[in-house]
Enzyme design. Structure first.
Site, PDB file in Angstrom:
ATOM      1  N   HIS A 238      -2.427  46.955 141.588  1.00  0.00           N
ATOM      2  CA  HIS A 238      -2.883  46.195 140.423  1.00  0.00           C
ATOM      3  C   HIS A 238      -2.523  44.700 140.506  1.00  0.00           C
ATOM      4  CE1 HIS A 238      -3.545  50.066 138.295  1.00  0.00           C
ATOM      5  NE2 HIS A 238      -2.430  50.437 138.874  1.00  0.00           N
TER       6      HIS A 238
HETATM    7  O1  RIB Z   1      -0.352  49.141 134.848  1.00  0.00           O
HETATM    8  C1  RIB Z   1      -0.019  48.512 136.066  1.00  0.00           C
HETATM    9  C2  RIB Z   1       1.096  47.542 135.864  1.00  0.00           C
HETATM   10  O2  RIB Z   1       2.256  48.241 135.451  1.00  0.00           O
HETATM   11  C3  RIB Z   1       1.505  46.818 137.158  1.00  0.00           C
HETATM   12  O3  RIB Z   1       1.987  45.537 136.841  1.00  0.00           O
HETATM   13  C4  RIB Z   1       2.629  47.663 137.695  1.00  0.00           C
HETATM   14  O4  RIB Z   1       3.569  46.890 138.454  1.00  0.00           O
HETATM   15  C5  RIB Z   1       3.284  48.129 136.430  1.00  0.00           C
HETATM   16  O5  RIB Z   1       4.181  47.107 136.030  1.00  0.00           O
END
Ligand code: RIB
Ligand code: CA
Length: 307
Positions: A238
């Site tokens: 992500h």
């Molecule tokens: O939902 C994904 C996010 O949540 C990303 O930033 C991952 O590192 C977690 O923090």
């Protein structure tokens, strides 16, 4: 022309990939990291940030410890996903110490120093960013852009059916940010699809440091497991997708009003995107609605080869 970038982060495996990509991309100049509680405790995210920098031989970066909990909630972490201590892979025990400034104050200081040469990427819960915006309400007008990893505008959540993790952890911070920052929001709508090819992960697992550790970050599991069984369904990286978008424009954005549910029920942390203009609210959030996966994968792989 390089972009000066401050990353607010809760490393975290995908945060680690984002930091590595930001350090390796020729068009980005990382001015520093601020750490926040999220995937794991602030102590761990700060230690992990230093360990990542030392693994990558980039130790001359300021790391500022930020908020150790959400504005008004108990911390919910994700070590089940990111591993014990909040990260996986073979990392050095760091020797560096964070700077004296609080993470939120560091964000304000960097905005005052660099102004509209600075871009901010918040890829953990938005607690530090919201706090910085309370310290300096003009912050969004001072910097070039504020990129967010978080939210789920028109798709389901990954913590609850409604909420994405970064927003779920600190809904009050997220609400302040979407109302006052005019951010570019890379949510699960695009980051769920932002995976790397299984072949790349398996290739990295057989390479020397730091690539074997990056394989562990990609796969959110240990490199040995990747070597032994491969990765059938690569997880989403992500945070790295948001950093690659800063330099490669891999996301397609549409601008809408966005509201965050700050309740305590099943809709906690939902990001409600007013696509029909029914609320009459000002359209203040650029919501990422599509991603060029090929461009993401190509740019990330090419960038990491610079490490
Ligand atoms: O939902 C994904 C996010 O949540 C990303 O930033 C991952 O590192 C977690 O923090
Ligand atoms: Ca993160």
């Amino acid at each position: 022309m390089t972009t000066k970038l401050l990353i607010d982060t809760d490393p975290g495996c995908d945060d680690a990939v984002a930091i590595a990509a930001a350090l390796a991309h020729p068009d980005l100049e990382v001015v520093g990291l601020s750490t926040v509680a999220g995937n794991t405790t602030l102590e761990n995210t700060t230690r992990n940030a230093h360990a990542i920098l030392e693994l990558l031989d980039r130790t001359n970066f300021p790391v500022a410890r930020g908020c150790d909990r959400p504005i008004s909630r108990e911390l919910v972490s994700a070590e089940d996903v990111h591993g014990p201590g909040g990260i996986r892979g073979d990392l050095p025990e760091p020797t560096a110490e964070p700077i004296d400034a609080h993470g939120a104050a560091f964000i304000v200081d960097q905005a005052r120093e660099y102004g509209d040469d600075l871009t901010i990427a918040a890829v953990g819960p938005w607690t530090n960013l919201a706090t910085a915006m309370l310290l300096e309400p003009a912050l969004p007008d001072m910097v070039a852009n504020i990129y967010l990893m978080g939210g789920a505008a028109m798709t389901g959540g990954n913590v609850t059916p409604e909420a994405e993790f970064n927003v779920y952890v600190d809904p009050e911070a997220a609400s302040h940010v979407v109302q006052h920052a005019r951010p570019k929001m890379g949510g699960l709508d695009v980051t769920n699809r932002s995976t790397v090819a299984a072949e790349l992960i398996e290739d990295y697992a057989d390479r020397d440091a730091p690539f074997d550790t990056i394989a562990a970050w990609f796969g959110y599991e240990d490199a040995d497991a990747v070597r032994e069984r491969g990765i059938e369904d690569p997880p989403s990286v992500h945070d790295a997708a948001v950093v690659i978008d800063i330099v490669e424009d891999i996301f397609e954005y549409e601008t809408y009003p966005v509201e965050v549910n700050t309740g305590h029920g099943p809709s906690r942390g939902a990001t409600i995107c007013d696509t029909r203009g029914t609320t009459g609210e000002e359209q203040t959030v650029d919501v990422a609605v599509d991603v060029d996966l090929e461009a993401f994968r190509t740019t990330l792989a090419e960038t990491l080869e610079n490490l």
